[in-house]
Design a protein around this motif. Structure first.
Motif, PDB file in Angstrom:
ATOM      1  N   GLY A  96      51.521  -9.981  -3.657  1.00 21.52           N
ATOM      2  CA  GLY A  96      51.693  -8.785  -4.479  1.00 21.52           C
ATOM      3  C   GLY A  96      51.693  -7.485  -3.704  1.00 21.52           C
ATOM      4  O   GLY A  96      51.530  -6.420  -4.291  1.00 21.52           O
ATOM      5  N   PHE A  97      51.842  -7.550  -2.388  1.00 23.46           N
ATOM      6  CA  PHE A  97      52.007  -6.325  -1.609  1.00 23.46           C
ATOM      7  C   PHE A  97      53.013  -6.611  -0.499  1.00 23.46           C
ATOM      8  O   PHE A  97      53.164  -7.762  -0.080  1.00 23.46           O
ATOM      9  CB  PHE A  97      50.670  -5.820  -1.047  1.00 23.46           C
ATOM     10  CG  PHE A  97      49.940  -6.820  -0.184  1.00 23.46           C
ATOM     11  CD1 PHE A  97      50.242  -6.969   1.170  1.00 23.46           C
ATOM     12  CD2 PHE A  97      48.928  -7.612  -0.716  1.00 23.46           C
ATOM     13  CE1 PHE A  97      49.567  -7.876   1.970  1.00 23.46           C
ATOM     14  CE2 PHE A  97      48.248  -8.540   0.081  1.00 23.46           C
ATOM     15  CZ  PHE A  97      48.569  -8.665   1.423  1.00 23.46           C
ATOM     16  N   PRO A  98      53.711  -5.590  -0.008  1.00 24.95           N
ATOM     17  CA  PRO A  98      54.687  -5.832   1.048  1.00 24.95           C
ATOM     18  C   PRO A  98      53.996  -6.370   2.301  1.00 24.95           C
ATOM     19  O   PRO A  98      52.950  -5.853   2.698  1.00 24.95           O
ATOM     20  CB  PRO A  98      55.276  -4.433   1.320  1.00 24.95           C
ATOM     21  CG  PRO A  98      54.897  -3.597   0.141  1.00 24.95           C
ATOM     22  CD  PRO A  98      53.627  -4.165  -0.392  1.00 24.95           C
ATOM     23  N   GLY A  99      54.586  -7.403   2.890  1.00 21.83           N
ATOM     24  CA  GLY A  99      53.968  -7.994   4.071  1.00 21.83           C
ATOM     25  C   GLY A  99      54.875  -9.024   4.714  1.00 21.83           C
ATOM     26  O   GLY A  99      56.003  -9.243   4.266  1.00 21.83           O
ATOM     27  N   ARG A 100      54.370  -9.628   5.772  1.00 20.28           N
ATOM     28  CA  ARG A 100      55.123 -10.649   6.503  1.00 20.28           C
ATOM     29  C   ARG A 100      54.191 -11.766   6.947  1.00 20.28           C
ATOM     30  O   ARG A 100      52.992 -11.546   7.096  1.00 20.28           O
ATOM     31  CB  ARG A 100      55.799 -10.037   7.729  1.00 20.28           C
ATOM     32  CG  ARG A 100      56.929  -9.096   7.352  1.00 20.28           C
ATOM     33  CD  ARG A 100      57.359  -8.305   8.547  1.00 20.28           C
ATOM     34  NE  ARG A 100      58.222  -7.218   8.141  1.00 20.28           N
ATOM     35  CZ  ARG A 100      59.545  -7.186   8.368  1.00 20.28           C
ATOM     36  NH1 ARG A 100      60.133  -8.175   9.005  1.00 20.28           N
ATOM     37  NH2 ARG A 100      60.247  -6.159   7.968  1.00 20.28           N
ATOM     38  N   VAL A 101      54.795 -12.932   7.212  1.00 24.52           N
ATOM     39  CA  VAL A 101      53.993 -14.116   7.500  1.00 24.52           C
ATOM     40  C   VAL A 101      54.357 -14.694   8.873  1.00 24.52           C
ATOM     41  O   VAL A 101      55.521 -14.649   9.283  1.00 24.52           O
ATOM     42  CB  VAL A 101      54.219 -15.204   6.413  1.00 24.52           C
ATOM     43  CG1 VAL A 101      53.302 -16.396   6.647  1.00 24.52           C
ATOM     44  CG2 VAL A 101      54.001 -14.631   5.027  1.00 24.52           C
ATOM     45  N   PHE A 102      53.361 -15.204   9.566  1.00 22.35           N
ATOM     46  CA  PHE A 102      53.584 -16.024  10.770  1.00 22.35           C
ATOM     47  C   PHE A 102      53.020 -17.408  10.464  1.00 22.35           C
ATOM     48  O   PHE A 102      51.893 -17.527   9.982  1.00 22.35           O
ATOM     49  CB  PHE A 102      52.861 -15.431  11.982  1.00 22.35           C
ATOM     50  CG  PHE A 102      53.064 -16.239  13.251  1.00 22.35           C
ATOM     51  CD1 PHE A 102      54.103 -15.928  14.126  1.00 22.35           C
ATOM     52  CD2 PHE A 102      52.236 -17.311  13.559  1.00 22.35           C
ATOM     53  CE1 PHE A 102      54.311 -16.687  15.283  1.00 22.35           C
ATOM     54  CE2 PHE A 102      52.437 -18.073  14.714  1.00 22.35           C
ATOM     55  CZ  PHE A 102      53.483 -17.753  15.571  1.00 22.35           C
ATOM     56  N   PHE A 103      53.779 -18.454  10.769  1.00 23.57           N
ATOM     57  CA  PHE A 103      53.313 -19.811  10.491  1.00 23.57           C
ATOM     58  C   PHE A 103      52.860 -20.525  11.753  1.00 23.57           C
ATOM     59  O   PHE A 103      53.472 -20.380  12.819  1.00 23.57           O
ATOM     60  CB  PHE A 103      54.411 -20.635   9.810  1.00 23.57           C
ATOM     61  CG  PHE A 103      54.700 -20.188   8.414  1.00 23.57           C
ATOM     62  CD1 PHE A 103      53.768 -20.382   7.406  1.00 23.57           C
ATOM     63  CD2 PHE A 103      55.894 -19.557   8.102  1.00 23.57           C
ATOM     64  CE1 PHE A 103      54.027 -19.967   6.104  1.00 23.57           C
ATOM     65  CE2 PHE A 103      56.163 -19.135   6.810  1.00 23.57           C
ATOM     66  CZ  PHE A 103      55.227 -19.337   5.814  1.00 23.57           C
ATOM     67  N   CYS A 104      51.781 -21.303  11.599  1.00 21.95           N
ATOM     68  CA  CYS A 104      51.272 -22.133  12.691  1.00 21.95           C
ATOM     69  C   CYS A 104      50.798 -23.454  12.093  1.00 21.95           C
ATOM     70  O   CYS A 104      51.347 -23.877  11.073  1.00 21.95           O
ATOM     71  CB  CYS A 104      50.192 -21.382  13.451  1.00 21.95           C
ATOM     72  SG  CYS A 104      48.889 -20.745  12.377  1.00 21.95           S
ATOM     73  N   ASN A 105      49.797 -24.080  12.677  1.00 20.05           N
ATOM     74  CA  ASN A 105      49.511 -25.466  12.284  1.00 20.05           C
ATOM     75  C   ASN A 105      48.084 -25.766  11.851  1.00 20.05           C
ATOM     76  O   ASN A 105      47.779 -26.896  11.527  1.00 20.05           O
ATOM     77  CB  ASN A 105      49.861 -26.402  13.445  1.00 20.05           C
ATOM     78  CG  ASN A 105      51.222 -26.074  14.008  1.00 20.05           C
ATOM     79  OD1 ASN A 105      52.232 -26.395  13.407  1.00 20.05           O
ATOM     80  ND2 ASN A 105      51.247 -25.408  15.147  1.00 20.05           N
ATOM     81  N   SER A 106      47.203 -24.795  11.893  1.00 18.57           N
ATOM     82  CA  SER A 106      45.811 -25.061  11.505  1.00 18.57           C
ATOM     83  C   SER A 106      45.110 -23.752  11.196  1.00 18.57           C
ATOM     84  O   SER A 106      45.645 -22.665  11.466  1.00 18.57           O
ATOM     85  CB  SER A 106      45.068 -25.780  12.637  1.00 18.57           C
ATOM     86  OG  SER A 106      44.870 -24.883  13.721  1.00 18.57           O
ATOM     87  N   GLY A 107      43.909 -23.879  10.683  1.00 18.41           N
ATOM     88  CA  GLY A 107      43.133 -22.696  10.341  1.00 18.41           C
ATOM     89  C   GLY A 107      42.698 -21.914  11.575  1.00 18.41           C
ATOM     90  O   GLY A 107      42.775 -20.679  11.608  1.00 18.41           O
ATOM     91  N   ALA A 108      42.240 -22.641  12.573  1.00 22.18           N
ATOM     92  CA  ALA A 108      41.799 -21.969  13.799  1.00 22.18           C
ATOM     93  C   ALA A 108      42.968 -21.188  14.415  1.00 22.18           C
ATOM     94  O   ALA A 108      42.811 -20.039  14.841  1.00 22.18           O
ATOM     95  CB  ALA A 108      41.264 -22.997  14.795  1.00 22.18           C
ATOM     96  N   GLU A 109      44.125 -21.808  14.431  1.00 20.47           N
ATOM     97  CA  GLU A 109      45.311 -21.150  14.989  1.00 20.47           C
ATOM     98  C   GLU A 109      45.704 -19.917  14.175  1.00 20.47           C
ATOM     99  O   GLU A 109      46.150 -18.912  14.737  1.00 20.47           O
ATOM    100  CB  GLU A 109      46.462 -22.144  14.931  1.00 20.47           C
ATOM    101  CG  GLU A 109      47.014 -22.571  16.254  1.00 20.47           C
ATOM    102  CD  GLU A 109      48.240 -23.422  16.025  1.00 20.47           C
ATOM    103  OE1 GLU A 109      49.339 -22.912  16.227  1.00 20.47           O
ATOM    104  OE2 GLU A 109      48.078 -24.588  15.624  1.00 20.47           O
ATOM    105  N   ALA A 110      45.576 -20.029  12.861  1.00 16.83           N
ATOM    106  CA  ALA A 110      45.893 -18.881  12.004  1.00 16.83           C
ATOM    107  C   ALA A 110      44.945 -17.725  12.331  1.00 16.83           C
ATOM    108  O   ALA A 110      45.365 -16.570  12.462  1.00 16.83           O
ATOM    109  CB  ALA A 110      45.779 -19.275  10.535  1.00 16.83           C
TER     110      ALA A 110
END
Ligand SMILES: *Cc1c(COP(=O)(O)O)cnc(C)c1O
Length: 404
Positions: A96-110
């Protein structure tokens, strides 16, 4: 025990590094049910570790995975794939707000990604310290360990990654003092998971938000466990009405297919520039297809409403039952992230419940953690309440026996 159990544990004991001590073998799952190798059925109030939010082997997620597996599994981020940007769009629109995403493979990596975002942003003005919370959990990589507010996880892995300090959770005065001119970010879980299912005080979060704005410090929300519908809203911050500058996701994002990611407010979207961060597998079409199916289920199937409804039911029933047991301190949590806080280690209670075929988790030493799939129905909730009531009685008898 059966032959497959003996054989599996034997091979495990020889070939797998002994960092875990599993006690149970599961061979099949459906919805909130698991089956062991003898065909015995269990009610699963762990969902992995808050991962299978749509239940085990959700039909539509399975279909999405199978279809994508036959179409295109992986190409790397050097090429567009049709699924990944659509998932990013879906997540940003849901936030619900302007933004962007980066994808990885786990929580620690995020979380590593969010930490890198904060350092890159802060270093531009000579700041690189991140303040996180005591009893927090952010992962097992070296930087996320340094952010994690539990010294025991870091023991033996010195030297510690510099640039992190911890303050008590929900204590605004101490946090305010910790925001020195070197600080570039505050990192927290809006509901602490591993630390013991402890929700933030909404007023505290509002003050943290205001303080971060005032000092030009990033507010980082680790939503790896409390996000993705777990507490009754798609993102955890939506339950508190406090918008972070970046948030991390993993665990339930693709219902069990390994995936992580972090979402950054548009204002900070230029911090991680071309080539400054990367992941070979991140945003791979297979995981994205599973994650899109999860988002579609949230849109369509009343998952969040059900989470709130069953969560409220469990909270009320369990609080009522707990009142009869002096060794239960309180029942707390939000949505379907519930902790039964004991005055002693919770592992023994967990074992009793498993014997009665209810799968649960612990959090910290003394908290029994319930994080069932968000798709449990009232009958599942009632069954769990019944087993827990019996389990508490059995535990009370055990305690009495030991005290004699
Ligand atoms: C589980 C968890 C992590 C770590 O995720 P992994 O996928 O195990 O690396 C980080 N933060 C929180 C809040 C978690 O619950």
């Amino acid at each position: 025990m059966s032959e497959p159990f003996d054989r599996t544990t034997e091979i495990y004991g020889i070939y797998v590094l002994p960092t875990y001590a599993p006690k149970q073998l599961f061979v099949r799952g459906k919805g909130a049910r698991l089956w062991d190798d003898d065909g015995a059925e269990y009610l699963d109030f762990a969902a992995g570790i808050a991962v299978c939010n749509l239940g085990h082997c959700n039909e539509r997620v399975a279909e999405a995975i199978a279809a994508q597996a036959r179409t295109l599994v992986h190409t790397s981020n050097l090429y567009y794939n049709p699924v990944m940007p659509r998932l990013a769009q879906k997540l940003v629109e849901s936030a619900g707000f302007p933004g962007r995403v980066f994808f990885c493979n786990s929580g620690a990596e995020a979380n590593e990604g969010m930490i890198k975002l904060a350092r890159k942003y802060g270093n531009a003005t000579g700041r690189n310290v991140i303040v996180s919370m005591e009893n927090s959990f952010h992962g097992r990589t070296l930087a996320t360990l340094a952010a994690t507010g539990r010294a025991k996880y870091r023991k033996g892995f010195e030297p510690e990654t510099p640039g992190f300090v911890q303050v008590p959770f929900n204590d605004f005065a101490t946090l305010e003092k910790a925001i020195t001119p070197q600080v570039c970010a505050v990192m927290l879980e809006m509901v602490q998971g591993e630390g013991g299912i402890l929700p933030a005080d909404p007023e505290y979060l509002r003050k943290v938000r205001a303080l971060c704005d005032e000092r030009d410090v990033l507010m980082l929300s680790d939503e790896v466990q409390c996000g993705m519908g777990r507490i009754g809203t798609r993102f955890a911050f939506q339950s508190f009405g406090v918008v972070p500058d970046a948030l991390s996701m993993a665990k339930a994002i693709a219902n069990g297919v390994p995936m992580g990611g972090f979402l950054v407010r548009e204002k900070y979207a230029g911090v991680l520039t071309l080539g400054s961060h990367a992941s070979t597998f991140g945003g791979t079409p297979l995981a994205c297809a599973a994650a899109l199916a999860v988002q579609e289920a949230f849109d369509r199937d009343g998952v969040l409403e059900n989470c709130r409804e069953q969560g409220a039911f469990l909270m009320e029933k369990l609080s009522g039952i707990a009142a009869g047991f002096p060794f239960v301190r309180e029942v707390r949590g939000k949505g379907l992230m519930i902790g039964i806080v004991l005055d002693r280690p919770a592992g023994a209670l967990q074992s009793i419940l498993l014997k009665h075929r209810l799968v649960t988790l612990t959090a910290g030493e003394t908290v029994l953690r319930l994080v069932p799939p968000l798709v449990i129905d009232r009958a599942d909730a009632e069954e769990a309440v019944r087993i827990i009531a019996g389990g508490l009685q059995e535990f009370a008898a055990e305690i009495k026996e030991n005290e004699r």
